[in-house]
Motif scaffolding. Sequence first.
Motif, PDB file in Angstrom:
ATOM      1  N   MET A   1      10.937   5.451  -7.030  1.00 45.92           N
ATOM      2  CA  MET A   1       9.884   4.464  -6.830  1.00 45.92           C
ATOM      3  C   MET A   1       8.567   5.038  -7.334  1.00 45.92           C
ATOM      4  SD  MET A   1       8.839   2.674  -3.215  1.00 45.92           S
ATOM      5  CE  MET A   1       8.656   0.935  -3.347  1.00 45.92           C
ATOM      6  N   ASP A   2       7.843   4.251  -8.065  1.00 41.46           N
ATOM      7  CA  ASP A   2       6.549   4.629  -8.610  1.00 41.46           C
ATOM      8  C   ASP A   2       5.597   4.980  -7.454  1.00 41.46           C
ATOM      9  OD1 ASP A   2       3.687   3.304  -9.167  1.00 41.46           O
ATOM     10  OD2 ASP A   2       4.488   4.117 -11.055  1.00 41.46           O
ATOM     11  N   PRO A   3       4.788   6.049  -7.568  1.00 42.30           N
ATOM     12  CA  PRO A   3       3.877   6.437  -6.478  1.00 42.30           C
ATOM     13  C   PRO A   3       2.909   5.327  -6.059  1.00 42.30           C
ATOM     14  CG  PRO A   3       4.024   8.210  -8.081  1.00 42.30           C
ATOM     15  CD  PRO A   3       4.769   7.032  -8.664  1.00 42.30           C
ATOM     16  N   LEU A   4       2.425   4.545  -7.010  1.00 42.81           N
ATOM     17  CA  LEU A   4       1.520   3.446  -6.660  1.00 42.81           C
ATOM     18  C   LEU A   4       2.270   2.368  -5.881  1.00 42.81           C
ATOM     19  CD1 LEU A   4      -1.236   2.154  -6.698  1.00 42.81           C
ATOM     20  CD2 LEU A   4      -0.691   1.190  -8.945  1.00 42.81           C
ATOM     21  N   GLU A   5       3.486   2.044  -6.290  1.00 40.89           N
ATOM     22  CA  GLU A   5       4.300   1.067  -5.551  1.00 40.89           C
ATOM     23  C   GLU A   5       4.567   1.559  -4.130  1.00 40.89           C
ATOM     24  OE1 GLU A   5       7.721   0.733  -8.030  1.00 40.89           O
ATOM     25  OE2 GLU A   5       6.919  -0.988  -9.115  1.00 40.89           O
ATOM     26  N   GLN A   6       4.844   2.855  -3.992  1.00 40.79           N
ATOM     27  CA  GLN A   6       5.088   3.426  -2.665  1.00 40.79           C
ATOM     28  C   GLN A   6       3.839   3.325  -1.790  1.00 40.79           C
ATOM     29  OE1 GLN A   6       7.080   7.191  -2.485  1.00 40.79           O
ATOM     30  NE2 GLN A   6       6.329   7.603  -0.412  1.00 40.79           N
ATOM     31  N   LEU A   7       2.706   3.651  -2.343  1.00 43.23           N
ATOM     32  CA  LEU A   7       1.446   3.562  -1.610  1.00 43.23           C
ATOM     33  C   LEU A   7       1.165   2.119  -1.179  1.00 43.23           C
ATOM     34  CD1 LEU A   7      -1.108   5.078  -0.641  1.00 43.23           C
ATOM     35  CD2 LEU A   7      -2.118   4.537  -2.860  1.00 43.23           C
ATOM     36  N   LEU A   8       1.383   1.166  -2.070  1.00 44.85           N
ATOM     37  CA  LEU A   8       1.170  -0.244  -1.740  1.00 44.85           C
ATOM     38  C   LEU A   8       2.139  -0.712  -0.647  1.00 44.85           C
ATOM     39  CD1 LEU A   8       0.531  -1.701  -5.304  1.00 44.85           C
ATOM     40  CD2 LEU A   8      -1.156  -1.388  -3.461  1.00 44.85           C
ATOM     41  N   ALA A   9       3.373  -0.249  -0.698  1.00 46.02           N
ATOM     42  CA  ALA A   9       4.356  -0.601   0.342  1.00 46.02           C
ATOM     43  C   ALA A   9       3.939  -0.017   1.690  1.00 46.02           C
ATOM     44  CB  ALA A   9       5.740  -0.099  -0.058  1.00 46.02           C
ATOM     45  N   GLU A  10       3.527   1.246   1.685  1.00 43.64           N
ATOM     46  CA  GLU A  10       3.082   1.878   2.939  1.00 43.64           C
ATOM     47  C   GLU A  10       1.902   1.117   3.528  1.00 43.64           C
ATOM     48  OE1 GLU A  10       2.205   5.855   1.697  1.00 43.64           O
ATOM     49  OE2 GLU A  10       4.321   6.449   1.662  1.00 43.64           O
ATOM     50  N   ARG A  11       0.947   0.767   2.712  1.00 42.41           N
ATOM     51  CA  ARG A  11      -0.248   0.063   3.188  1.00 42.41           C
ATOM     52  C   ARG A  11       0.104  -1.328   3.723  1.00 42.41           C
ATOM     53  NH1 ARG A  11      -3.673  -0.836   6.298  1.00 42.41           N
ATOM     54  NH2 ARG A  11      -5.555  -1.916   5.694  1.00 42.41           N
ATOM     55  N   ALA A  12       1.002  -2.033   3.045  1.00 42.90           N
ATOM     56  CA  ALA A  12       1.409  -3.363   3.505  1.00 42.90           C
ATOM     57  C   ALA A  12       2.088  -3.278   4.872  1.00 42.90           C
ATOM     58  CB  ALA A  12       2.338  -4.009   2.484  1.00 42.90           C
ATOM     59  N   CYS A  13       2.899  -2.259   5.074  1.00 44.29           N
ATOM     60  CA  CYS A  13       3.579  -2.093   6.361  1.00 44.29           C
ATOM     61  C   CYS A  13       2.601  -1.665   7.457  1.00 44.29           C
ATOM     62  CB  CYS A  13       4.731  -1.101   6.236  1.00 44.29           C
ATOM     63  SG  CYS A  13       6.072  -1.701   5.172  1.00 44.29           S
ATOM     64  N   GLU A  14       1.671  -0.773   7.123  1.00 43.70           N
ATOM     65  CA  GLU A  14       0.620  -0.406   8.090  1.00 43.70           C
ATOM     66  C   GLU A  14      -0.160  -1.644   8.513  1.00 43.70           C
ATOM     67  OE1 GLU A  14      -1.758   2.427   5.987  1.00 43.70           O
ATOM     68  OE2 GLU A  14      -0.273   4.031   6.193  1.00 43.70           O
ATOM     69  N   ARG A  15      -0.457  -2.490   7.557  1.00 40.62           N
ATOM     70  CA  ARG A  15      -1.205  -3.720   7.835  1.00 40.62           C
ATOM     71  C   ARG A  15      -0.431  -4.631   8.788  1.00 40.62           C
ATOM     72  NH1 ARG A  15      -6.325  -6.018   6.431  1.00 40.62           N
ATOM     73  NH2 ARG A  15      -6.075  -8.160   7.103  1.00 40.62           N
ATOM     74  N   LEU A  16       0.883  -4.704   8.638  1.00 39.86           N
ATOM     75  CA  LEU A  16       1.711  -5.488   9.559  1.00 39.86           C
ATOM     76  C   LEU A  16       1.619  -4.957  10.985  1.00 39.86           C
ATOM     77  CD1 LEU A  16       5.011  -6.147   7.592  1.00 39.86           C
ATOM     78  CD2 LEU A  16       3.520  -7.860   8.594  1.00 39.86           C
TER      79      LEU A  16
END
Length: 148
Positions: A1-16
């Motif tokens: 997984m691309d590092p930027l995609e991983q960061l965006l996924a982590e942030r989206a889940c934190e936001r949830l």
Amino acid sequence: MDPLEQLLAERACERLVLDFVHRLDLGEPASVAELFTEDGSWRWPAGERLVRGREALRQYFAGRPADRLSRRLMSNVLVTVTSPDTAVARPYFTTHRVDGHQGGMVPAGPPTQVGHYEDEFKKVHDTWLLSGRTLFLAFGGPTPRLPG
């Protein structure tokens, strides 16, 4: 997984994680159901509770007493992306809560609950949602009722 995609996924889940408690404490509790997948679940093993499915979740969270005042403090939110479409987290929470609130400030008291959630996330059509949330209490007690 691309590092930027991983960061965006982590942030989206934190936001949830944070959106969940904001909706319970400051918004419309029934709307918490929209943060779950259609077949999502909320579990509380110690209380032998299991609520499965978005409509059942909506009814469960809408059933909170109308005069309940609560504030949850979230910490240690660490999301681990397990695949391009799945992730897990184990955030800690502290809940301050009273029933019988008629407005105004309430004198501070000890928390009603301290524990953690074990969260499972799933990406559905480019949107991250909770597929499961399990609640574990380390400390807990009854919700106090204000005199009134």
